[in-house]
Design a protein around this motif. Structure first.
Motif, PDB file in Angstrom:
ATOM      1  N   GLU A 198      -2.417  -6.658   8.679  1.00  0.00           N
ATOM      2  CA  GLU A 198      -1.294  -7.498   8.272  1.00  0.00           C
ATOM      3  C   GLU A 198      -0.694  -8.309   9.409  1.00  0.00           C
TER       4      GLU A 198
ATOM      5  N   MET B 182       6.752   4.850  11.968  1.00  0.00           N
ATOM      6  CA  MET B 182       5.464   4.442  12.556  1.00  0.00           C
ATOM      7  C   MET B 182       5.490   2.967  12.958  1.00  0.00           C
TER       8      MET B 182
ATOM      9  N   GLU C 240       1.692   9.883   0.213  1.00  0.00           N
ATOM     10  CA  GLU C 240       1.599  10.959   1.214  1.00  0.00           C
ATOM     11  C   GLU C 240       2.699  10.866   2.259  1.00  0.00           C
ATOM     12  N   LEU C 241       3.211   9.655   2.459  1.00  0.00           N
ATOM     13  CA  LEU C 241       4.220   9.431   3.492  1.00  0.00           C
ATOM     14  C   LEU C 241       5.509   8.951   2.852  1.00  0.00           C
TER      15      LEU C 241
ATOM     16  N   PHE D 200      -3.767  -0.688   8.430  1.00  0.00           N
ATOM     17  CA  PHE D 200      -3.014  -1.669   7.631  1.00  0.00           C
ATOM     18  C   PHE D 200      -2.183  -2.583   8.527  1.00  0.00           C
TER      19      PHE D 200
ATOM     20  N   SER E  28      -1.228   8.240  15.278  1.00  0.00           N
ATOM     21  CA  SER E  28      -0.947   9.447  14.493  1.00  0.00           C
ATOM     22  C   SER E  28      -1.481   9.310  13.070  1.00  0.00           C
TER      23      SER E  28
ATOM     24  N   GLU F 250       0.713   3.772  -2.874  1.00  0.00           N
ATOM     25  CA  GLU F 250      -0.614   4.064  -3.412  1.00  0.00           C
ATOM     26  C   GLU F 250      -0.908   5.558  -3.500  1.00  0.00           C
ATOM     27  N   ARG F 251      -0.508   6.310  -2.503  1.00  0.00           N
ATOM     28  CA  ARG F 251      -0.829   7.732  -2.523  1.00  0.00           C
ATOM     29  C   ARG F 251       0.395   8.625  -2.382  1.00  0.00           C
TER      30      ARG F 251
ATOM     31  N   ARG G   7      -4.727   5.387   8.942  1.00  0.00           N
ATOM     32  CA  ARG G   7      -4.607   4.528   7.766  1.00  0.00           C
ATOM     33  C   ARG G   7      -3.496   3.492   7.946  1.00  0.00           C
ATOM     34  N   VAL G   8      -2.350   3.956   8.456  1.00  0.00           N
ATOM     35  CA  VAL G   8      -1.216   3.050   8.644  1.00  0.00           C
ATOM     36  C   VAL G   8      -1.512   2.050   9.760  1.00  0.00           C
TER      37      VAL G   8
ATOM     38  N   TRP H  36       0.815  -1.227   0.000  1.00  0.00           N
ATOM     39  CA  TRP H  36       0.000   0.000   0.000  1.00  0.00           C
ATOM     40  C   TRP H  36       0.840   1.265   0.000  1.00  0.00           C
TER      41      TRP H  36
END
Lengths: 197, 197
Positions: free
Chosen positions: B158, A181, A172-173, B154, B147, A169-170, B150-151, A166
């Protein structure tokens, strides 16, 4: 098709990783790999004796890279919490930087013949044992709180394994942000520095 | 080889899943599948029109099963922490009970043709969206602290994905015990009920 072009070992491994990841080891021929490299199958065989040899080289290179990166990440770091965080960040970065190789490592252990299979499994288990040792040490030192260190160590190892699916995909990070994270998640999993309400 | 034996759709899917998991979709022929079922390829084609049809049936069945199990697990449960824990336990149990199918789902999206590919990705993303919604709700209600929801979502998805790789190695833990541990890890990841030192 150029037949006599020199082909580097890295190029062969990279192209083969991508094909194995896209269509499986068994579903990929040496001719496919040669074609993607722009050389003849005969020329490819001058570089690597067999498809099995190539699969082993890909996995062995990935394992050695992971062990070396872990070594570098932990050098000079004493605190076990920092070690586990850095180990996780390093692993997730490796996952994000080498998605095709990681897919091959995850899916094609099944295609390794002996003794290749035992060698790779040994290196993989050796890596897992190093993470497990960090978890055990954190528990022994009173920093981590887990009921089953073995399961927690596996969870940490698997945590970022599929982030590559993933991550782009975008956009952003950054890879570094994602890795950080997951480093935090690893500390959460082992109950580091947390007090239950 | 018996040519006229009746073969159930479940038996075909089960045997095909195991072969696809062991040697890849592209590396497996309809003849291999027929052979493992003890019927002729011709007989197999009476049951399924193509190998692609079979791959789609395996993945679609797995996705529908996962969605239905999540539905059942969350029915009548209100607290978001309990929902996320139960959702994770349910998912990990499914991973442990259907290892070959899960390997196929994880590795052979690449082999799906359209529109099969879009359908399966839609169902997979729909499942992920349900987990993400739980994480978002937990954050909004002040139970979870992350924070990047979305992450975290996921990571939760997983988490237990590869537990099947080590689960049976020693047999010290039941599938239910392993699932419960992963349920706890999921709550750790989203920072549920914890206060940082």
């Amino acid at each position: 098709v150029r037949t006599s072009r020199p082909v580097s070992a890295v190029a062969v491994r990279t192209v083969a990783s991508e094909l194995f990841a896209a269509q499986g080891y068994r579903g990929t021929s040496m001719k496919d790999i040669a074609g993607a490299l722009g050389v003849t199958a005969g020329n490819l065989y001058n570089h690597v004796p067999s498809k099995q040899h190539l699969l082993f080289a890909i996995m062995d290179n990935a394992m050695e890279r992971a062990h070396a990166a872990l070594e570098r990440a932990l050098a000079g770091v004493d605190a076990v919490s920092t070690q586990l965080r850095l180990a996780t960040e390093t692993l997730v970065l490796d996952f994000l930087e080498h998605p095709a190789e990681i897919t091959v490592c995850n899916t094609e252990i099944r295609s390794l013949e002996e003794p290749n299979r035992s060698i790779i499994i040994g290196k993989r288990d050796g890596y897992a044992a190093r993470i497990r040792a960090l978890v055990d040490r954190g528990c022994a030192e009173g920093h981590f709180f887990v009921s089953e260190p073995r399961v927690a160590a596996f969870a940490v190892l698997e945590l970022g394994n599929n982030a590559k699916a993933w991550f782009n995909e975008r956009g952003e990070l950054s890879a570094e942000e994602v890795a950080k994270m997951y480093g935090e998640f690893a500390l959460h999993i082992v109950g580091d520095g947390y007090v239950h309400n």
